[in-house]
Motif scaffolding. Structure first.
Motif, PDB file in Angstrom:
ATOM      1  N   GLU A 180      -1.330  -9.705   5.172  1.00 40.99           N
ATOM      2  CA  GLU A 180      -0.534 -10.782   5.769  1.00 40.99           C
ATOM      3  C   GLU A 180      -0.007 -10.408   7.161  1.00 40.99           C
ATOM      4  O   GLU A 180       0.560 -11.231   7.861  1.00 40.99           O
ATOM      5  CB  GLU A 180       0.654 -11.125   4.839  1.00 40.99           C
ATOM      6  N   GLY A 245       2.452  -1.710   0.139  1.00 38.66           N
ATOM      7  CA  GLY A 245       1.415  -1.396  -0.845  1.00 38.66           C
ATOM      8  C   GLY A 245       1.783  -0.364  -1.887  1.00 38.66           C
ATOM      9  O   GLY A 245       0.910   0.243  -2.492  1.00 38.66           O
ATOM     10  N   ASP A 252      -1.519  -3.274  -4.385  1.00 38.10           N
ATOM     11  CA  ASP A 252      -0.679  -2.132  -4.031  1.00 38.10           C
ATOM     12  C   ASP A 252      -1.357  -0.834  -4.471  1.00 38.10           C
ATOM     13  O   ASP A 252      -0.999  -0.230  -5.469  1.00 38.10           O
ATOM     14  CB  ASP A 252       0.711  -2.280  -4.678  1.00 38.10           C
TER      15      ASP A 252
HETATM   16 MG    MG Z   1       1.558  -5.481   0.698  1.00 41.61          MG
END
Ligand code: MG
Ligand code: AMP
Length: 393
Positions: A180, A245, A252
């Motif tokens: 993102e 993550g 993740d």
């Molecule tokens: Mg992330």
């Protein structure tokens, strides 16, 4: 892996910190560096008996007689004459005291007439700085392990050292992970996109902590590509900070990538709020953090764990600035499971006031905060009027 306390996490990180070694730099470039050897002076300071005022140098016994002026001694020249009975030399601040004189009276307390002078005061201090009264030849003026301040640069200059041994600054690679993310330099984020703020916040925190940050940009949520960047950062730096993550989401996979890259993970959960998924591990080439993607969590965990580790790597113990303050209002929380760090601002009257805080992504809350206060696990409320310890951030 089990969840550990913040104190345990801190101890593990600090135990893992390795000394970065030393390098020699010109003293004019040493501000903020950690001194790695003692600095000794090669001169006395003052280097000679020195007048500390503009005036007349004579014998104290003769202060109330009319004195013949034998010469004028400017700063930077050697006196030609010794002072004997009822004699004096006109002398300037910083000039060498002539032999025989044991007092300098000020111009303001004098009356000159026809090559002679009278002391017009009733009492005078000696107004002499004695040779070696501040620093002795061979004396240690600065000790290894201190952070060099502007005042220390003056001492280093005075002591005859133009190059100084300092700890090498650790280098730290910064990677942000997340599909993102878009860079601040790109066009306005589109739908579902977020500006990468962590990389820049971390680079600034590294700079403030004395490390050399290297920005590796954004790693997409793609295991192979992330692995490449992580490997490169590990081989090129002493420290690697990966943001994002590390939570429990489907993408993740940072802890997995860390392990594949040869990092031995020492913890991956801390019982702390914010920053629970903070992950840390060691690789033969670098110390590696997986920091939470939320900017507030990333910021706070850096201050609590990474900054003291960087200091330790450079050979000094980071001491956060803390001060007591009284709570402006009561503060309470519903879930008291974790040890909490609460951003507060200090009001004009010096009271601690938790900033309005919508969660770990609320960046403007951190910008307003002057410090953080701690609330141990199990505690639910801090009362108005209670004294808290504020840690400056
Ligand atoms: Mg992330
Ligand atoms: P993650 O830890 O990857 O689950 O991310 C947690 C939250 O932090 C998400 O809302 C992310 O969009 C946000 N986030 C992750 N990385 C960054 C970053 N580099 N800058 C700003 N926000 C981020």
């Amino acid at each position: 892996m089990e969840i550990i306390t913040l104190k345990e996490a801190f101890d593990i990180v600090m135990r893992s910190a390795t000394f970065t070694g030393t390098e020699t730099v010109d003293f004019t470039d040493s501000l903020g560096r950690v001194l790695a050897s003692d600095i000794k002076s090669d001169i006395d300071m003052p280097p000679f008996n020195k007048a500390t005022v503009d005036g007349f140098a004579c014998r104290r016994d003769d202060l109330h007689s009319e004195l013949a002026i034998v010469e004028t001694i400017a700063a930077g020249i050697k006196p030609l004459y010794n002072i004997s009975e009822n004699q004096c030399s006109r002398i300037m601040t910083g000039a060498v005291l002539p032999e025989g004189a044991d007092v300098v009276f000020m111009v303001e307390d004098s009356k000159v007439n026809d090559g002679k002078v009278r002391f017009t005061g009733s009492f005078t201090k000696d107004n002499i700085a004695l040779i070696g009264e501040d620093i002795k030849d061979g004396q240690t003026v600065l000790r290894s392990g201190k952070v060099i301040k502007p005042q220390d640069i003056a001492l280093i200059a005075l002591s005859g050292n133009t190059s100084v041994k300092v700890s090498r600054r650790p280098s730290a690679g910064v990677i942000s992970s997340g599909n993102e993310l878009v860079e601040p330099s790109s066009l306005k984020p589109g739908i579902a996109q977020i500006r990468n703020t962590n990389s820049y916040q971390l680079m600034a925190q590294l700079k403030r902590a004395g490390a050399i940050g290297k920005n590796y940009g954004i790693a997409r949520d793609d295991e192979a590509a992330t692995y490449e960047i992580v490997m490169r950062a590990i081989s090129e730096n002493d420290i690697v900070l990966i943001s994002g993550g590390v939570s429990m989401g489907d993408f993740d996979f940072i802890p997995a990538v860390m392990e594949r890259a040869g990092v031995k993970i020492l913890f991956s959960r801390i019982n702390v709020q914010p920053g629970k998924p903070t992950t840390f591990g060691v690789h033969p080439d670098a110390l590696v953090f997986g920091l939470p993607g939320n900017p507030v969590s990333s910021f706070i965990q850096f201050e609590l764990l990474v900054r003291p580790m960087i200091s330790r790597m450079m050979g000094y113990e980071f001491k956060p600035v803390t001060f007591p303050a009284i709570m402006k209002n009561s503060f309470s929380r519903k879930n008291a499971e974790r040890h909490a760090l609460i951003p507060v601002m200090i009001t004009e009257n010096g009271l601690a006031d938790p900033v309005e805080y919508h969660g770990s992504a609320h960046l403007s809350a951190m910008s307003e905060a002057d410090g953080i206060i701690e609330m141990p696990a199990g505690e639910r409320t801090i009362m108005e009027g209670e004294t808290v310890s504020v840690r400056q951030i």
